[in-house]
Structures are given as structure tokens and as C-alpha cells.
Design a protein around this motif. Structure first.
Motif, PDB file in Angstrom:
ATOM      1  N   ILE A 109     -24.441   2.948 -24.080  1.00  0.00           N
ATOM      2  CA  ILE A 109     -23.218   3.071 -23.304  1.00  0.00           C
ATOM      3  C   ILE A 109     -22.984   4.568 -23.109  1.00  0.00           C
ATOM      4  CG2 ILE A 109     -20.785   2.455 -23.113  1.00  0.00           C
ATOM      5  CD1 ILE A 109     -22.702   0.005 -23.674  1.00  0.00           C
ATOM      6  N   VAL A 110     -22.914   5.017 -21.878  1.00  0.00           N
ATOM      7  CA  VAL A 110     -22.763   6.444 -21.591  1.00  0.00           C
ATOM      8  C   VAL A 110     -21.358   6.907 -21.959  1.00  0.00           C
ATOM      9  CG1 VAL A 110     -22.793   8.205 -19.789  1.00  0.00           C
ATOM     10  CG2 VAL A 110     -24.448   6.345 -19.726  1.00  0.00           C
ATOM     11  N   SER A 111     -21.306   7.994 -22.701  1.00  0.00           N
ATOM     12  CA  SER A 111     -20.066   8.705 -22.998  1.00  0.00           C
ATOM     13  C   SER A 111     -20.145  10.046 -22.284  1.00  0.00           C
ATOM     14  CB  SER A 111     -19.935   8.932 -24.507  1.00  0.00           C
ATOM     15  OG  SER A 111     -19.896   7.707 -25.190  1.00  0.00           O
ATOM     16  N   LYS A 116     -26.680  13.214 -20.398  1.00  0.00           N
ATOM     17  CA  LYS A 116     -28.040  13.749 -20.305  1.00  0.00           C
ATOM     18  C   LYS A 116     -28.951  13.081 -21.331  1.00  0.00           C
ATOM     19  CE  LYS A 116     -30.792  17.929 -20.443  1.00  0.00           C
ATOM     20  NZ  LYS A 116     -30.845  19.349 -20.744  1.00  0.00           N
ATOM     21  N   MET A 117     -28.433  12.880 -22.522  1.00  0.00           N
ATOM     22  CA  MET A 117     -29.211  12.260 -23.591  1.00  0.00           C
ATOM     23  C   MET A 117     -29.653  10.847 -23.200  1.00  0.00           C
ATOM     24  SD  MET A 117     -30.415  12.382 -26.695  1.00  0.00           S
ATOM     25  CE  MET A 117     -29.574  13.455 -27.796  1.00  0.00           C
ATOM     26  N   ASP A 118     -28.726  10.045 -22.689  1.00  0.00           N
ATOM     27  CA  ASP A 118     -29.035   8.647 -22.357  1.00  0.00           C
ATOM     28  C   ASP A 118     -29.964   8.524 -21.153  1.00  0.00           C
ATOM     29  OD1 ASP A 118     -27.432   7.810 -24.466  1.00  0.00           O
ATOM     30  OD2 ASP A 118     -25.672   7.505 -23.209  1.00  0.00           O
ATOM     31  N   TYR A 119     -29.696   9.300 -20.106  1.00  0.00           N
ATOM     32  CA  TYR A 119     -30.479   9.188 -18.873  1.00  0.00           C
ATOM     33  C   TYR A 119     -31.832   9.889 -18.949  1.00  0.00           C
ATOM     34  CZ  TYR A 119     -26.794   7.032 -16.060  1.00  0.00           C
ATOM     35  OH  TYR A 119     -25.861   6.163 -15.538  1.00  0.00           O
ATOM     36  N   SER A 120     -31.956  10.905 -19.771  1.00  0.00           N
ATOM     37  CA  SER A 120     -33.186  11.686 -19.785  1.00  0.00           C
ATOM     38  C   SER A 120     -33.931  11.583 -21.115  1.00  0.00           C
ATOM     39  CB  SER A 120     -32.849  13.147 -19.462  1.00  0.00           C
ATOM     40  OG  SER A 120     -34.008  13.924 -19.440  1.00  0.00           O
ATOM     41  N   THR A 121     -33.375  12.178 -22.148  1.00  0.00           N
ATOM     42  CA  THR A 121     -34.064  12.288 -23.437  1.00  0.00           C
ATOM     43  C   THR A 121     -34.407  10.921 -24.015  1.00  0.00           C
ATOM     44  OG1 THR A 121     -32.849  14.351 -23.823  1.00  0.00           O
ATOM     45  CG2 THR A 121     -33.945  13.345 -25.729  1.00  0.00           C
ATOM     46  N   LYS A 122     -33.411  10.051 -24.130  1.00  0.00           N
ATOM     47  CA  LYS A 122     -33.662   8.734 -24.722  1.00  0.00           C
ATOM     48  C   LYS A 122     -34.495   7.847 -23.798  1.00  0.00           C
ATOM     49  CE  LYS A 122     -30.006   8.286 -28.091  1.00  0.00           C
ATOM     50  NZ  LYS A 122     -28.835   7.482 -28.508  1.00  0.00           N
ATOM     51  N   TYR A 134     -34.518  -1.351 -21.282  1.00  0.00           N
ATOM     52  CA  TYR A 134     -33.489  -0.371 -21.613  1.00  0.00           C
ATOM     53  C   TYR A 134     -32.412  -0.394 -20.536  1.00  0.00           C
ATOM     54  CZ  TYR A 134     -31.492   4.358 -22.346  1.00  0.00           C
ATOM     55  OH  TYR A 134     -30.659   5.437 -22.536  1.00  0.00           O
ATOM     56  N   TRP A 135     -31.161  -0.585 -20.979  1.00  0.00           N
ATOM     57  CA  TRP A 135     -30.013  -0.536 -20.076  1.00  0.00           C
ATOM     58  C   TRP A 135     -29.180   0.690 -20.398  1.00  0.00           C
ATOM     59  CZ3 TRP A 135     -27.134  -5.857 -19.566  1.00  0.00           C
ATOM     60  CH2 TRP A 135     -28.016  -6.833 -19.068  1.00  0.00           C
ATOM     61  N   ILE A 136     -28.779   1.406 -19.361  1.00  0.00           N
ATOM     62  CA  ILE A 136     -27.808   2.490 -19.500  1.00  0.00           C
ATOM     63  C   ILE A 136     -26.541   2.011 -18.799  1.00  0.00           C
ATOM     64  CG2 ILE A 136     -27.268   4.896 -19.040  1.00  0.00           C
ATOM     65  CD1 ILE A 136     -30.337   5.366 -18.758  1.00  0.00           C
ATOM     66  N   VAL A 137     -25.534   1.673 -19.592  1.00  0.00           N
ATOM     67  CA  VAL A 137     -24.269   1.166 -19.072  1.00  0.00           C
ATOM     68  C   VAL A 137     -23.332   2.366 -18.925  1.00  0.00           C
ATOM     69  CG1 VAL A 137     -22.336  -0.398 -19.504  1.00  0.00           C
ATOM     70  CG2 VAL A 137     -24.663  -1.066 -20.182  1.00  0.00           C
ATOM     71  N   ASP A 138     -22.909   2.636 -17.697  1.00  0.00           N
ATOM     72  CA  ASP A 138     -22.159   3.852 -17.379  1.00  0.00           C
ATOM     73  C   ASP A 138     -20.741   3.505 -16.913  1.00  0.00           C
ATOM     74  OD1 ASP A 138     -21.228   6.299 -16.378  1.00  0.00           O
ATOM     75  OD2 ASP A 138     -23.231   6.881 -15.694  1.00  0.00           O
ATOM     76  N   PRO A 139     -19.764   3.500 -17.838  1.00  0.00           N
ATOM     77  CA  PRO A 139     -18.393   3.134 -17.465  1.00  0.00           C
ATOM     78  C   PRO A 139     -17.774   4.058 -16.414  1.00  0.00           C
ATOM     79  CG  PRO A 139     -18.642   3.098 -19.849  1.00  0.00           C
ATOM     80  CD  PRO A 139     -19.890   3.710 -19.290  1.00  0.00           C
ATOM     81  N   ALA A 140     -18.092   5.346 -16.440  1.00  0.00           N
ATOM     82  CA  ALA A 140     -17.505   6.277 -15.474  1.00  0.00           C
ATOM     83  C   ALA A 140     -17.957   5.954 -14.055  1.00  0.00           C
ATOM     84  CB  ALA A 140     -17.864   7.713 -15.839  1.00  0.00           C
ATOM     85  N   LYS A 141     -19.185   5.506 -13.909  1.00  0.00           N
ATOM     86  CA  LYS A 141     -19.719   5.183 -12.578  1.00  0.00           C
ATOM     87  C   LYS A 141     -19.687   3.683 -12.290  1.00  0.00           C
ATOM     88  CE  LYS A 141     -22.395   9.329 -12.335  1.00  0.00           C
ATOM     89  NZ  LYS A 141     -23.316  10.023 -11.515  1.00  0.00           N
TER      90      LYS A 141
END
Length: 185
Positions: A109-111, A116-122, A134-141
Motif C-alpha cells: 500500500i503506497v504511503s 519510490k520504494m514500492d514502485y521501483s526498489t521493491k 505484485y500489487w501496488i495499491v495507491d490510495p492517493a491516485k
């Protein structure tokens, strides 16, 4: 001219952190973790519950672990991460300390501080070490980016209002907006 000295951190450094302080270790570098906000925690709870109920209803054997839960990736230079949600189907990977090896499915869950960590490094780490999905859940977007590494396909970006098929399961889809509707209003 001498080379600049670089600090390579180890699991000992992670285990030496003061009580209550959380961090991850990726390729010898420590990344401190900020406390999650309410929407983050609501998403972790609801998504974990949805996955758990599905697995139980199907008499499945995979296990769900929300953070903080240790995942160790790599043997010679171990990486230590705490995905927001880990789904592990191979019980041989589980120990009293966490998971040794890649979970089958990871949700982050993106904070504000983890973007950057979630979208790139991880993303690179999970791909390299064999996470299947792998899911990146982005509440801001209000969107989820889905990677299905096994399929070697481009990521899919899905708005919270649309159902997302869970790739590791045949007949499960999740609509993120349904899980946190009252928080998005």
C-alpha cells in the motif's frame, strides 16, 4: 586516491534496531519505515480479510501475513522486507522468524514516503527473487498497479472502481473501492 567508504548493513543491524523502530534491508542498505496512516491500515485489514476468506472457502493451504512480517529474500546477501500483505503457498518457506524466500503474492500500500520504494526498489526486488504477483495499491491516485511476473507481461493499471482479478487464483477478483468506500468519500 582512496575510495569512499560505504556502509553495508546486515540483518544484525535490523535486529539491533530500538524497540518499535521498523526498517527494511535491501542490497545492504537500510530503509526506515514510517508508521502507516488509517487508510493504509484499513486497506491492509480489508484486503487480508478478503484473501483469507477466499482461501478458507476454497479449502486452500496458502497463508496470509500482514505486516509486520519478515520476508527474507536471497541467501548470500539476505534482503529483509516487510510487505504490507504476503501470501505464502509453500509452507516449507515459513519459519518462526518469517518467510525464507519469495511469497507467491505481495501487496504494498503506497504511503507518501514509500512511493519510490514500492514502485521501483521493491518492484525490482520482488521480480528478481520470484514473487509471482505484485500489487501496488495507491490510495492517493486511487489505482492499483498489477505485476504478474510469471506471465512476463507489462504491468496493468486498474482504477479502484474496477475489479482486479487475482492472478494466483482462478476465480477471485477484488474491487478496492468496495473495501474502503467510506474512506474515499
Amino acid at each position: 586516491m582512496p575510495f569512499p567508504k560505504t556502509n553495508i548493513h546486515t540483518l544484525e543491524d535490523i535486529y539491533s534496531l530500538p524497540d518499535g523502530e521498523r526498517a527494511e534491508l535491501i542490497n545492504g542498505k537500510i530503509y526506515n519505515m514510517a508508521p502507516p496512516n488509517r487508510i493504509h491500515q484499513k486497506l491492509v485489514m480489508e484486503l487480508s480479510g478478503t484473501l483469507r476468506e477466499y482461501i478458507k472457502s476454497q479449502h486452500g493451504s496458502c497463508e496470509i501475513y500482514p505486516a509486520p512480517f519478515a520476508v527474507f529474500l536471497g541467501e548470500n546477501t539476505p534482503n529483509y522486507v516487510e510487505p504490507d500483505i504476503s501470501v505464502i503457498c509453500d509452507k516449507n518457506k515459513l519459519t518462526d522468524k518469517g518467510c525464507n524466500g519469495a511469497p507467491d503474492f505481495v501487496i504494498e500500500i503506497v504511503s507518501p514516503g514509500s512511493r519510490k520504494m514500492d514502485y521501483s526498489t521493491k518492484n525490482a526486488l520482488y521480480s528478481d527473487f520470484g514473487v509471482r504477483e505484485y500489487w501496488i495499491v495507491d490510495p492517493a491516485k486511487e489505482r492499483t498497479t498489477v505485476y504478474r511476473y510469471e506471465e512476463d507481461a507489462a504491468p496493468i493499471i486498474i482504477p479502484f472502481s474496477m475489479p482486479i482479478a487475482v492472478g494466483i487464483y482462478q476465480n477471485l477478483s477484488i474491487t478496492i473501492a468496495d473495501t474502503i468506500a467510506e474512506l474515499l468519500e
